[in-house]
Write a protein that holds these residues in place. Structure first.
Motif, PDB file in Angstrom:
ATOM      1  N   ILE A 180     -17.740 -45.528  30.522  1.00 58.39           N
ATOM      2  CA  ILE A 180     -16.513 -45.868  29.814  1.00 58.39           C
ATOM      3  C   ILE A 180     -15.686 -46.704  30.776  1.00 58.39           C
ATOM      4  CG2 ILE A 180     -14.389 -44.967  28.793  1.00 58.39           C
ATOM      5  CD1 ILE A 180     -16.000 -42.417  28.141  1.00 58.39           C
ATOM      6  N   ALA A 181     -15.343 -47.906  30.371  1.00 56.64           N
ATOM      7  CA  ALA A 181     -14.587 -48.820  31.237  1.00 56.64           C
ATOM      8  C   ALA A 181     -13.228 -49.105  30.602  1.00 56.64           C
ATOM      9  CB  ALA A 181     -15.349 -50.126  31.426  1.00 56.64           C
ATOM     10  N   SER A 182     -12.193 -49.097  31.439  1.00 53.87           N
ATOM     11  CA  SER A 182     -10.843 -49.346  30.940  1.00 53.87           C
ATOM     12  C   SER A 182      -9.983 -49.958  32.036  1.00 53.87           C
ATOM     13  CB  SER A 182     -10.202 -48.052  30.423  1.00 53.87           C
ATOM     14  OG  SER A 182     -10.122 -47.101  31.481  1.00 53.87           O
ATOM     15  N   VAL A 199     -25.341 -44.005  22.759  1.00 61.32           N
ATOM     16  CA  VAL A 199     -23.881 -43.855  22.786  1.00 61.32           C
ATOM     17  C   VAL A 199     -23.404 -42.987  21.621  1.00 61.32           C
ATOM     18  CG1 VAL A 199     -21.685 -45.076  22.608  1.00 61.32           C
ATOM     19  CG2 VAL A 199     -23.522 -46.006  24.037  1.00 61.32           C
ATOM     20  N   ASP A 200     -23.954 -43.202  20.428  1.00 61.07           N
ATOM     21  CA  ASP A 200     -23.555 -42.415  19.256  1.00 61.07           C
ATOM     22  C   ASP A 200     -23.887 -40.940  19.442  1.00 61.07           C
ATOM     23  OD1 ASP A 200     -22.636 -44.713  18.045  1.00 61.07           O
ATOM     24  OD2 ASP A 200     -24.328 -44.925  16.674  1.00 61.07           O
ATOM     25  N   LYS A 201     -25.028 -40.675  20.058  1.00 56.99           N
ATOM     26  CA  LYS A 201     -25.430 -39.279  20.313  1.00 56.99           C
ATOM     27  C   LYS A 201     -24.447 -38.628  21.284  1.00 56.99           C
ATOM     28  CE  LYS A 201     -29.475 -36.561  21.803  1.00 56.99           C
ATOM     29  NZ  LYS A 201     -28.889 -35.855  22.960  1.00 56.99           N
ATOM     30  N   TRP A 202     -24.095 -39.342  22.343  1.00 59.37           N
ATOM     31  CA  TRP A 202     -23.135 -38.803  23.312  1.00 59.37           C
ATOM     32  C   TRP A 202     -21.802 -38.531  22.638  1.00 59.37           C
ATOM     33  CZ3 TRP A 202     -18.363 -40.707  24.769  1.00 59.37           C
ATOM     34  CH2 TRP A 202     -17.736 -40.028  25.819  1.00 59.37           C
ATOM     35  N   TRP A 203     -21.357 -39.455  21.789  1.00 60.33           N
ATOM     36  CA  TRP A 203     -20.065 -39.269  21.114  1.00 60.33           C
ATOM     37  C   TRP A 203     -20.099 -38.027  20.217  1.00 60.33           C
ATOM     38  CZ3 TRP A 203     -15.611 -42.129  21.806  1.00 60.33           C
ATOM     39  CH2 TRP A 203     -14.545 -41.800  20.951  1.00 60.33           C
ATOM     40  N   ALA A 204     -21.164 -37.877  19.448  1.00 61.60           N
ATOM     41  CA  ALA A 204     -21.276 -36.736  18.535  1.00 61.60           C
ATOM     42  C   ALA A 204     -21.301 -35.404  19.289  1.00 61.60           C
ATOM     43  CB  ALA A 204     -22.530 -36.873  17.680  1.00 61.60           C
ATOM     44  N   GLU A 205     -21.828 -35.410  20.505  1.00 61.31           N
ATOM     45  CA  GLU A 205     -21.877 -34.187  21.317  1.00 61.31           C
ATOM     46  C   GLU A 205     -20.514 -33.822  21.903  1.00 61.31           C
ATOM     47  OE1 GLU A 205     -26.495 -34.641  22.990  1.00 61.31           O
ATOM     48  OE2 GLU A 205     -24.771 -35.335  24.178  1.00 61.31           O
ATOM     49  N   ASN A 206     -19.591 -34.791  21.927  1.00 57.70           N
ATOM     50  CA  ASN A 206     -18.319 -34.563  22.602  1.00 57.70           C
ATOM     51  C   ASN A 206     -17.080 -34.616  21.711  1.00 57.70           C
ATOM     52  OD1 ASN A 206     -18.796 -34.541  25.780  1.00 57.70           O
ATOM     53  ND2 ASN A 206     -20.246 -35.998  24.882  1.00 57.70           N
ATOM     54  N   TYR A 207     -17.189 -35.271  20.543  1.00 57.48           N
ATOM     55  CA  TYR A 207     -16.000 -35.438  19.699  1.00 57.48           C
ATOM     56  C   TYR A 207     -16.335 -35.214  18.224  1.00 57.48           C
ATOM     57  CZ  TYR A 207     -14.261 -37.638  23.947  1.00 57.48           C
ATOM     58  OH  TYR A 207     -13.897 -37.883  25.243  1.00 57.48           O
ATOM     59  N   ALA A 208     -15.401 -34.629  17.519  1.00 54.09           N
ATOM     60  CA  ALA A 208     -15.563 -34.414  16.078  1.00 54.09           C
ATOM     61  C   ALA A 208     -15.065 -35.608  15.278  1.00 54.09           C
ATOM     62  CB  ALA A 208     -14.820 -33.145  15.652  1.00 54.09           C
ATOM     63  N   PRO A 223     -25.009 -32.967  28.038  1.00 54.25           N
ATOM     64  CA  PRO A 223     -24.361 -31.647  28.032  1.00 54.25           C
ATOM     65  C   PRO A 223     -24.641 -30.827  29.290  1.00 54.25           C
ATOM     66  CG  PRO A 223     -25.290 -32.121  25.872  1.00 54.25           C
ATOM     67  CD  PRO A 223     -25.756 -33.217  26.785  1.00 54.25           C
ATOM     68  N   ASP A 224     -25.744 -31.138  29.989  1.00 51.02           N
ATOM     69  CA  ASP A 224     -26.077 -30.433  31.229  1.00 51.02           C
ATOM     70  C   ASP A 224     -25.431 -31.066  32.447  1.00 51.02           C
ATOM     71  OD1 ASP A 224     -27.699 -28.685  29.799  1.00 51.02           O
ATOM     72  OD2 ASP A 224     -29.453 -29.972  30.004  1.00 51.02           O
TER      73      ASP A 224
END
Length: 290
Positions: A166-168, A195-204, A251-252
């Motif tokens: 994530i860059a900002s 990226v979509d998989k990571w997002w789904a694991e972290n945000y609703a 997640p690990d």
């Protein structure tokens, strides 16, 4: 018929338009039309019908056009084998290269190889990695450079690994990420799924896409100007030290890695030009090429 005739049929079949096919082949429209008439005369059949909606192939013409791919491929192999008999490193090296690799690595890489082997020419096809895998499978290219894992069963070499970040412009509170403006860009399906998989694991909640652009480079520049955050491979961010970067993890807690590969067929190494290129790639450090 020679190779040029088969290329005319192939281009015309793909474009279904004489003007567009002529542009694709870098010849004039009258020259293409005349060449088409000569082909029709040689086979004694009508190849196309012309109408307001463009070119329509007759059954005989469609058969010839579909044969063009195999004929061009065969002619290429004959030329390569003849050159190979001279034991010289010469000819045209056909490369399939992912979009990212083309923008950030390919120019410097080809220059170094050309310095060593000045008689080499290149034909480069730039596409998404998934399509490059298809090209190398069909032997449309000698060597493919892809990002991500595609289950390639023949020869492959790991080129480098990079992390997804994530860059900002400013520091980010990760808990607020779904409500912050995100700059998105077109990329291959492999990275998008990661990226979509990571997002789904972290945000609703889904991300707030504020800007959508066509290239990762454009996206990076917008991030550098403070227009939002983006999720990008780490290598594209190397030249911007003032950006804040947060690596994505599983997640690990393991970093999410994206690998870049070189794919090729084992039998292709029988060609001097391919063998020289593969050995060249194996002995250099791609991370040092800009």
């Amino acid at each position: 018929m020679d190779e040029r005739d088969w290329l005319v049929l192939q281009a015309l079949y793909e474009e279904k338009n004489i003007t567009n096919a002529a542009k694709l082949l870098y010849i004039s429209q009258p020259a293409l039309t005349n060449r088409l008439k000569q082909i029709e005369k040689e086979f004694g059949v009508q190849i196309v019908n012309r109408g307001r909606r463009g070119v329509q192939f007759t059954p005989q013409g469609e058969y010839l056009a579909k044969s063009a791919y195999d004929m061009i491929h065969r002619i290429q192999h004959i030329k390569e084998n003849v050159l190979n008999m001279e034991n010289k490193i010469t000819g045209t090296l056909r490369l399939g290269v992912s979009t990212f690799f083309t923008d950030y690595k390919l120019p410097g890489l080809l220059k170094l190889f050309k310095d060593e082997y000045p008689d080499i020419e290149f034909k480069v096809t730039t596409e998404w990695s998934s399509h490059i895998t298809h090209l190398i499978h069909n032997e449309d290219v000698h060597v493919g450079f892809v990002k991500g894992d595609y289950g390639w069963k023949d020869q492959k070499r790991l080129l480098f690994e990079e992390r997804i970040c994530i860059a900002s412009k400013e520091p980010i509170n990760m808990s607020l990420l779904p409500d912050l403006p995100r700059i998105d860009y077109r990329t291959d399906q492999n990275l998008k799924m990661t990226v979509d998989k990571w997002w789904a694991e972290n945000y609703a909640k889904p991300p707030l896409i504020s800007i959508d652009v066509d290239k990762a480079g454009t996206c990076k520049n917008m991030v550098a100007n403070g227009l939002g955050y983006a999720i990008l491979p780490s290598m594209i961010l190397d030249d911007l030290e003032d950006l804040h970067k947060i690596e994505l993890t599983t997640p690990d807690g393991e970093p999410i890695i994206r690998k870049s590969w070189m794919f090729f067929h084992k039998e292709s190494l029988q060609l001097n030009i391919v063998k020289a290129f593969v050995e060249f790639i194996e002995r250099i450090d791609l991370e040092d090429i800009h």
